[in-house]
Design a protein around this motif. Structure first.
Motif, mmCIF file in Angstrom:
data_model
loop_
_atom_site.group_PDB
_atom_site.id
_atom_site.type_symbol
_atom_site.label_atom_id
_atom_site.label_comp_id
_atom_site.label_asym_id
_atom_site.label_seq_id
_atom_site.Cartn_x
_atom_site.Cartn_y
_atom_site.Cartn_z
ATOM 1 N N LYS A 58 0.900 -1.217 0.003
ATOM 2 C CA LYS A 58 -0.257 0.022 -0.134
ATOM 3 C C LYS A 58 0.989 1.296 0.095
ATOM 4 O O LYS A 58 2.109 1.395 0.607
ATOM 5 C CB LYS A 58 -1.048 -0.147 1.239
ATOM 6 C CG LYS A 58 -2.137 -1.318 1.185
ATOM 7 C CD LYS A 58 -2.744 -1.016 2.411
ATOM 8 C CE LYS A 58 -4.112 -2.068 2.571
ATOM 9 N NZ LYS A 58 -5.017 -2.083 3.664
ATOM 10 N N VAL A 59 0.415 2.252 -0.414
ATOM 11 C CA VAL A 59 1.005 3.684 -0.567
ATOM 12 C C VAL A 59 -0.072 4.407 0.410
ATOM 13 O O VAL A 59 -1.183 4.611 0.581
ATOM 14 C CB VAL A 59 0.870 4.253 -1.917
ATOM 15 C CG1 VAL A 59 1.212 5.894 -1.784
ATOM 16 C CG2 VAL A 59 1.687 3.381 -3.047
ATOM 17 N N ARG A 60 1.013 5.215 1.104
ATOM 18 C CA ARG A 60 0.343 5.904 2.187
ATOM 19 C C ARG A 60 1.070 7.300 2.175
ATOM 20 O O ARG A 60 2.322 7.634 1.764
ATOM 21 C CB ARG A 60 0.716 5.530 3.811
ATOM 22 C CG ARG A 60 -0.278 4.307 3.957
ATOM 23 C CD ARG A 60 -1.676 4.666 4.090
ATOM 24 N NE ARG A 60 -2.589 3.280 4.284
ATOM 25 C CZ ARG A 60 -3.068 2.492 3.534
ATOM 26 N NH1 ARG A 60 -2.931 2.784 2.201
ATOM 27 N NH2 ARG A 60 -3.757 1.601 3.989
ATOM 28 N N VAL A 61 0.279 8.696 2.662
ATOM 29 C CA VAL A 61 0.772 9.867 2.731
ATOM 30 C C VAL A 61 0.851 10.178 4.064
ATOM 31 O O VAL A 61 -0.149 10.182 4.816
ATOM 32 C CB VAL A 61 0.044 10.923 1.928
ATOM 33 C CG1 VAL A 61 0.730 12.317 1.967
ATOM 34 C CG2 VAL A 61 0.132 10.467 0.426
ATOM 35 N N ILE A 62 1.842 10.794 4.514
ATOM 36 C CA ILE A 62 1.981 11.557 6.092
ATOM 37 C C ILE A 62 1.936 12.939 5.860
ATOM 38 O O ILE A 62 2.899 13.545 5.003
ATOM 39 C CB ILE A 62 3.377 11.044 6.674
ATOM 40 C CG1 ILE A 62 3.328 9.359 6.893
ATOM 41 C CG2 ILE A 62 3.617 11.713 7.933
ATOM 42 C CD1 ILE A 62 4.416 8.877 7.620
ATOM 43 N N CYS A 63 1.287 13.701 6.272
ATOM 44 C CA CYS A 63 0.928 15.082 6.286
ATOM 45 C C CYS A 63 1.413 15.817 7.226
ATOM 46 O O CYS A 63 1.310 15.627 8.402
ATOM 47 C CB CYS A 63 -0.704 15.442 6.248
ATOM 48 S SG CYS A 63 -0.825 17.235 6.217
ATOM 49 N N GLY A 64 2.831 16.328 7.002
ATOM 50 C CA GLY A 64 3.552 17.117 7.992
ATOM 51 C C GLY A 64 3.475 18.681 7.686
ATOM 52 O O GLY A 64 3.965 19.389 7.852
ATOM 53 N N GLN A 65 1.998 18.866 7.204
ATOM 54 C CA GLN A 65 1.712 20.307 7.098
ATOM 55 C C GLN A 65 0.877 20.661 8.452
ATOM 56 O O GLN A 65 -0.398 20.346 8.298
ATOM 57 C CB GLN A 65 0.976 20.657 5.806
ATOM 58 C CG GLN A 65 0.380 22.095 5.510
ATOM 59 C CD GLN A 65 1.488 23.129 5.762
ATOM 60 O OE1 GLN A 65 2.304 23.115 5.226
ATOM 61 N NE2 GLN A 65 1.258 23.794 6.776
ATOM 62 N N GLY A 66 1.344 21.607 9.175
ATOM 63 C CA GLY A 66 0.392 21.934 10.385
ATOM 64 C C GLY A 66 -0.444 22.837 10.109
ATOM 65 O O GLY A 66 -0.177 23.599 8.866
ATOM 66 N N PRO A 67 -1.485 23.125 10.744
ATOM 67 C CA PRO A 67 -2.570 24.167 10.573
ATOM 68 C C PRO A 67 -2.369 25.542 11.175
ATOM 69 O O PRO A 67 -1.220 25.772 11.887
ATOM 70 C CB PRO A 67 -3.746 23.592 11.345
ATOM 71 C CG PRO A 67 -3.087 22.720 12.614
ATOM 72 C CD PRO A 67 -1.822 22.229 11.827
ATOM 73 N N GLN A 243 -1.778 16.567 15.637
ATOM 74 C CA GLN A 243 -0.977 15.248 15.179
ATOM 75 C C GLN A 243 -0.978 15.099 13.709
ATOM 76 O O GLN A 243 -2.109 15.466 12.877
ATOM 77 C CB GLN A 243 -1.974 13.995 15.962
ATOM 78 C CG GLN A 243 -1.904 13.881 17.228
ATOM 79 C CD GLN A 243 -0.638 13.261 17.848
ATOM 80 O OE1 GLN A 243 0.123 12.657 16.977
ATOM 81 N NE2 GLN A 243 -0.538 13.489 19.057
ATOM 82 N N PRO A 244 0.141 14.702 13.333
ATOM 83 C CA PRO A 244 0.426 14.240 11.875
ATOM 84 C C PRO A 244 -0.602 13.133 11.524
ATOM 85 O O PRO A 244 -0.608 12.014 12.158
ATOM 86 C CB PRO A 244 1.978 14.036 11.763
ATOM 87 C CG PRO A 244 2.501 13.482 13.171
ATOM 88 C CD PRO A 244 1.384 14.304 14.024
ATOM 89 N N SER A 245 -1.051 13.240 10.370
ATOM 90 C CA SER A 245 -2.197 12.206 9.931
ATOM 91 C C SER A 245 -1.302 11.358 8.765
ATOM 92 O O SER A 245 -0.470 11.814 7.943
ATOM 93 C CB SER A 245 -3.307 12.739 9.245
ATOM 94 O OG SER A 245 -2.943 13.703 8.187
ATOM 95 N N VAL A 246 -1.738 10.113 8.863
ATOM 96 C CA VAL A 246 -1.363 9.208 7.780
ATOM 97 C C VAL A 246 -2.615 9.150 6.873
ATOM 98 O O VAL A 246 -3.621 8.219 7.595
ATOM 99 C CB VAL A 246 -0.972 7.819 8.258
ATOM 100 C CG1 VAL A 246 -0.516 6.905 7.348
ATOM 101 C CG2 VAL A 246 0.409 8.037 9.493
#
Length: 588
Positions: A58-67, A243-246
């Motif tokens: 599987k491919v996943r994306v970790i979002c390290g863009q804070g709000p 929290q960073p999302s996956v």
């Protein structure tokens, strides 16, 4: 292993040699980049990471863009008399997402403890690293500000009070101490690797790091790009709530390939939109680098980026009709708009019940006759000092791409928190990021400023599978141009059989029609910025077709880094674009 700095590539390769996987190597290289490319990223910035895990397929994306902070409202900026988000200072600061994203990558997919992964970065911070010419140029330009207003930046980047020369040994001992304390608190909490990573996250977002950020933001009047001082809006509560999302990626089938991109809180889906439009065009028949080929890619980019400007934003706060934008019927309609002449007024498409619109930037202030260059540069939201060359530059942001012996892929585009964004926080050794500058101070747009909303980021890594197997992971620095330069490299591989390294070296071009995501949101309507290596005949014919061609020197645009698996042999392979003379690829 490929990265935009040779030292980061070496760090990642060492981790692989020591038995780490692609995710360990990517994180170690990412932390190293925060030291050796301080003009392009830092610990207070952001990162988007895409991974393919061989074990799950599987491919996943970790979002390290804070709000944005909870106190960041359009009314708040209006009360300050600000009509366009500032480029630099504390006001556009978001929750720093890079540390959380890298530690989430290690916790979810890695195998090594934080201390091992951070060791190289701490070594460069304490013992020193050679300063890149672009970093030296940025420091020299900003030195008057560092001496008079941003004192901690001066202590960090002006050793002996003077701007360092390229190649100088630079240190950041304060940042080394920050990372060493994070490790100590992590190890004191548990002997378990994942528990240590969770403890380090708490120490950063709820502990001593958050406390220092909160204090600095609330109590420090910082001279910023508005031409005056302001305190920040970011608080410790903002950091503690994040929290960073996956996340699941968005994907598109293209022949034997399946291309995976981050969601519309990034610009990633614009790659897919371009690909969907171009899938009905005879690119091979046009020929790589031909006038017809460049014209078609430019026109497809205009249509896709018009949709980006009108529709993309944080889907957690505003619905984004991405399924409709990628639907075959819609992309066929968009493809039909491509003609023989350049479209000088591309408009977004209409999907669903919403009405698309593109906010217009306020005209930037003209610099005064006696305005110092550092203030002019401070008003530019780009990481490095800008030049007279339009939209040129292979720098601005970083990239890491890794493949390991098991077939795992990882690619990350770190940015933000660069030395020109805001002052170094004295007790931490790093600056906050300013991604909030990409939000609009206009109500009702998907990318309007709002509390807790992720401002749309330009960071856009790509993972490609071929017949369901790992094939290639890639990214590039370049702001708004990332999903044009990487698309051109991918098409060279997928349509013309070009090898990945050669694909990073082909002549590069991009449109400049729409306002930049970065302040002061300059635009060059109808323009195609192209390297002169395309040849005078090609550039002249583009102009005859109505494009406003801005020719730039060869080797000026793009710095694609890629890693993957050769489907014919099973060997791992990597590539690094030669532009800038600092990216490096290595494998064994």
């Amino acid at each position: 292993m490929a990265a935009t700095h040779w030292l980061a590539s070496g760090v990642g390769m060492d981790i692989l040699d020591r038995g780490g996987n692609a995710f360990d190597a990517a994180a170690a290289a990412g932390f190293a980049l925060q030291l050796v490319e301080p003009h392009s990223n830092g610990p207070g910035g952001d990162v988007v990471i895409s991974v393919y895990e061989r074990a799950t397929g599987k491919v996943r994306v970790i979002c390290g863009q804070g709000p944005m902070p909870q106190a960041a409202t359009i009314d708040r900026f209006a009360a300050l008399g600000i009509k366009q988000m500032p480029a630099a200072g504390l006001l556009p600061a978001t929750v720093p997402g890079a540390f959380g994203a890298w530690t989430r990558l290690l916790a979810e997919f890695g195998s090594m403890p934080l201390a091992t992964v951070l060791e190289p970065a701490i070594g460069y911070a304490s013992s020193g690293y050679p300063l890149l010419p672009a970093a030296a140029s940025t420091i020299a330009t900003m030195a008057p500000l560092f001496r008079t207003e941003w004192a901690a930046s001066g202590r960090t980047y002006l050793p002996g009070g003077e701007a360092p020369l390229p190649g100088s040994r630079m240190r950041n001992t304060t940042l080394a101490k920050t990372y060493e304390r994070l490790i100590r608190e992590a190890q004191a909490a548990s002997n378990d690797r994942v528990a240590q990573l969770e403890a380090a996250h708490r120490a950063f977002y709820e502990g001593f790091v958050a406390d220092e950020i909160d204090r600095f933001s609330r109590t420090t009047d910082v001279f910023d790009s508005t031409g005056g001082p302001h305190r920040g809006l970011l608080t410790g509560d903002d950091l503690a709530a994040w929290q960073p999302s996956v996340e699941e990626p968005y994907s598109l089938a293209y022949g034997d390939y399946t291309v995976h991109k981050p969601g519309p809180w990034s610009q990633g889906p614009v790659f897919l939109q371009q690909l969907a439009i171009l899938s009905g065009c005879d690119l091979r028949g046009m020929g790589l680098g031909s006038v017809e080929y460049i014209h078609t890619l430019a026109e497809a980019a205009k249509l896709a980026f018009a949709d980006r400007e009108a529709w993309y934003g944080d889907p957690l706060q505003t619905p984004v009709p991405l399924d409709e934008l990628l639907a075959p019927e819609y992309t066929a309609q968009r493809r039909a708009l491509i003609g023989d002449r350049a479209n000088l007024d591309p408009e977004p498409g209409r999907v669903g019940s919403g009405e698309p619109w593109i906010p217009q930037a306020e005209p930037p202030e003209e610099p005064g006759a006696d305005e110092p260059d550092w203030l002019t540069q401070l008003r530019s939201g780009l990481p490095t000092v800008t030049t007279a060359v339009p939209r040129a530059g292979a720098g601005n942001t970083c990239t890491v791409a890794v493949v390991d012996r098991w077939g795992n892929l990882a690619v990350a585009v770190p940015s933000g928190g660069w030395l020109k964004s805001s002052p170094v926080i004295p007790e931490l050794g790093f600056a906050l990021g300013t991604r909030g500058q990409t939000a609009w101070l206009t109500e009702g747009h998907p990318n309007s400023l709002a509390p807790g909303r992720r401002p749309r980021t330009t960071l856009s890594p790509t993972v490609v599978l071929r017949d369901g197997e790992p094939f290639l992971a890639f990214g590039t620095p370049g702001g708004d141009q990332q999903d044009q330069w990487t698309l051109h490299a991918f098409l060279a591989i997928a349509e013309f059989g070009v090898e990945p390294q050669e694909a990073t070296e082909i002549p590069a071009c991009n449109i400049g029609h729409f306002a930049q995501s970065f302040a002061p949101r300059l635009s060059n309507p109808g323009s195609v910025i192209a390297e002169r290596s395309f040849g005078p005949e090609v550039l002249a014919e583009l102009e005859r077709r109505g494009h406003r061609v801005a020719a730039v020197p060869p080797g000026t645009l793009s710095k694609v880094c890629a890693a993957g698996v050769d489907p014919a042999t099973g060997f791992v392979r990597v590539a690094a674009g030669p532009r800038g003379r600092q990216a490096y690829a290595v494998c064994r």
